[in-house]
Design an enzyme around this catalytic site. Sequence first.
Site, PDB file in Angstrom:
ATOM      1  N   CYS A 124       0.866  -1.189   0.000  1.00 42.47           N
ATOM      2  CA  CYS A 124       0.000   0.000   0.000  1.00 42.47           C
ATOM      3  C   CYS A 124       0.892   1.225   0.000  1.00 42.47           C
ATOM      4  O   CYS A 124       1.667   1.432   0.915  1.00 42.47           O
ATOM      5  CB  CYS A 124      -0.902  -0.010   1.237  1.00 42.47           C
ATOM      6  SG  CYS A 124      -1.903   1.473   1.416  1.00 42.47           S
ATOM      7  N   GLU A 171      -4.553  -8.893  -1.671  1.00 42.63           N
ATOM      8  CA  GLU A 171      -4.453  -8.924  -0.209  1.00 42.63           C
ATOM      9  C   GLU A 171      -3.689  -7.720   0.280  1.00 42.63           C
ATOM     10  O   GLU A 171      -2.737  -7.270  -0.363  1.00 42.63           O
ATOM     11  CB  GLU A 171      -3.759 -10.223   0.214  1.00 42.63           C
ATOM     12  CG  GLU A 171      -3.544 -10.384   1.720  1.00 42.63           C
ATOM     13  CD  GLU A 171      -2.187  -9.888   2.205  1.00 42.63           C
ATOM     14  OE1 GLU A 171      -1.977  -9.862   3.436  1.00 42.63           O
ATOM     15  OE2 GLU A 171      -1.332  -9.529   1.353  1.00 42.63           O
ATOM     16  N   ARG A 214      -4.298 -11.986  13.114  1.00 44.23           N
ATOM     17  CA  ARG A 214      -3.737 -11.346  11.921  1.00 44.23           C
ATOM     18  C   ARG A 214      -4.872 -10.996  10.964  1.00 44.23           C
ATOM     19  O   ARG A 214      -5.297 -11.815  10.138  1.00 44.23           O
ATOM     20  CB  ARG A 214      -2.722 -12.260  11.239  1.00 44.23           C
ATOM     21  CG  ARG A 214      -1.893 -11.585  10.143  1.00 44.23           C
ATOM     22  CD  ARG A 214      -0.929 -12.561   9.494  1.00 44.23           C
ATOM     23  NE  ARG A 214       0.019 -11.876   8.630  1.00 44.23           N
ATOM     24  CZ  ARG A 214       1.181 -11.352   9.005  1.00 44.23           C
ATOM     25  NH1 ARG A 214       1.543 -11.479  10.283  1.00 44.23           N
ATOM     26  NH2 ARG A 214       1.973 -10.733   8.159  1.00 44.23           N
ATOM     27  N   ARG A 216      -6.465  -9.169   7.811  1.00 44.02           N
ATOM     28  CA  ARG A 216      -6.080  -8.653   6.503  1.00 44.02           C
ATOM     29  C   ARG A 216      -7.329  -8.457   5.658  1.00 44.02           C
ATOM     30  O   ARG A 216      -8.335  -9.163   5.823  1.00 44.02           O
ATOM     31  CB  ARG A 216      -5.129  -9.627   5.791  1.00 44.02           C
ATOM     32  CG  ARG A 216      -3.733  -9.699   6.425  1.00 44.02           C
ATOM     33  CD  ARG A 216      -2.997  -8.392   6.245  1.00 44.02           C
ATOM     34  NE  ARG A 216      -1.622  -8.432   6.739  1.00 44.02           N
ATOM     35  CZ  ARG A 216      -1.253  -8.080   7.962  1.00 44.02           C
ATOM     36  NH1 ARG A 216      -2.175  -7.711   8.848  1.00 44.02           N
ATOM     37  NH2 ARG A 216       0.018  -8.098   8.324  1.00 44.02           N
TER      38      ARG A 216
END
Length: 379
Positions: A124, A171, A214, A216
């Site tokens: 990103c 992702e 985690r 995502r």
Amino acid sequence: MNKQFHIKVDEELHKQVRVHAASEGMSIQDYVLLALNSKIRESKTSKATVGKNKFTFIDLFAGIGGMRLGFEKAGGRCVFTSEWDKYAQKTYFSNFGDMPEGDITKIHEKEIPPHDILVAGFPCQPFSIAGVSKKNSLGRTHGFLDETQGTLFFDVARIIKEKRPKAFLLENVKNLKSHDKGRTFKIITKTLEELNYNIHVEVLDGKNFVPQHRERIFIVGFDKDIYKGQEFFTFPDMPVQKMRIKDILEKEVDPKYTLSDKLWAYLQNYAEKHKAKGNGFGYGLVDLDGTSRTLSARYYKDGSEILIPQGENVNPRKLTPRECARLQGFPESFKIVVSDTQAYKQFGNSVVAPLIEAIAKQITQALESFSVKDKKEVS
């Protein structure tokens, strides 16, 4: 015992090999060995997989192959991969026998082979405003595709536009949705919709597959030219996690992973200082019967987010690289061929492989179920 080949090549071929080896930062011997291994594996793969693979896919921003592991287990065959980091390339090659192509920004989209599914865990980055020029642009003069130029998502978009995969999986970190007050995510979704894909978005937690919290964000898209927005896709039902941190720990661990008195004192003082200010910053001493915090790429620095208790009279320790691999759901057969520092970075940047496999199976079922539906309507 190592064996040797002695071969003679003409001057032009020798020159080409030397240039290519230098560009990859390799010796001529290592480059030739790599080429031989790749050719042998390619031959074996093509013979073994004819008629057996359900789909083909490409693996962009591949890292060490966490996404590939999941898609191969779902029945896919990887036909192209790209990763620029030389240490990640080394790990990838050691485990898959394929040397990833380098910087995707320098690879023309027409050079990428046809594929059914595009897979990318793209970084990103701040998105540039419309009007920024970029080589190999999509040929647009306005709109959201222009706004992605100058970012790595642009490279995903230009490849999707050129190759028209049936589906894709992207992702990223959970806060992609809130990045730049939501503007980044809006640009991404609008770009994919402009490319005429129907998208599905969900935030999923790896803790349902491994003992690690985690979260995502996953973006799945299907080509509306083919599926008309009527694909039968849902994200996987998340199983109840039964693994605990202690289930992934090695029985014997080198003392070098135990924190020094100086580092342990620093982490405790740092946590106390921020606690006094009302902040939540500090180390994470895990409950061995529970799950851990998110493993990050900075874990190599001090291991503070996931520390393993070792009793009252012994300082806690960091996870070993093998335990990090297990925390991400990588198989025991996965080879760790780099330094601890690089291994920590690689696993911290990777994905929960069993979660990717579960999503891949859902995508595959959607492709297959639509094909069956289409055949019934025709008959």
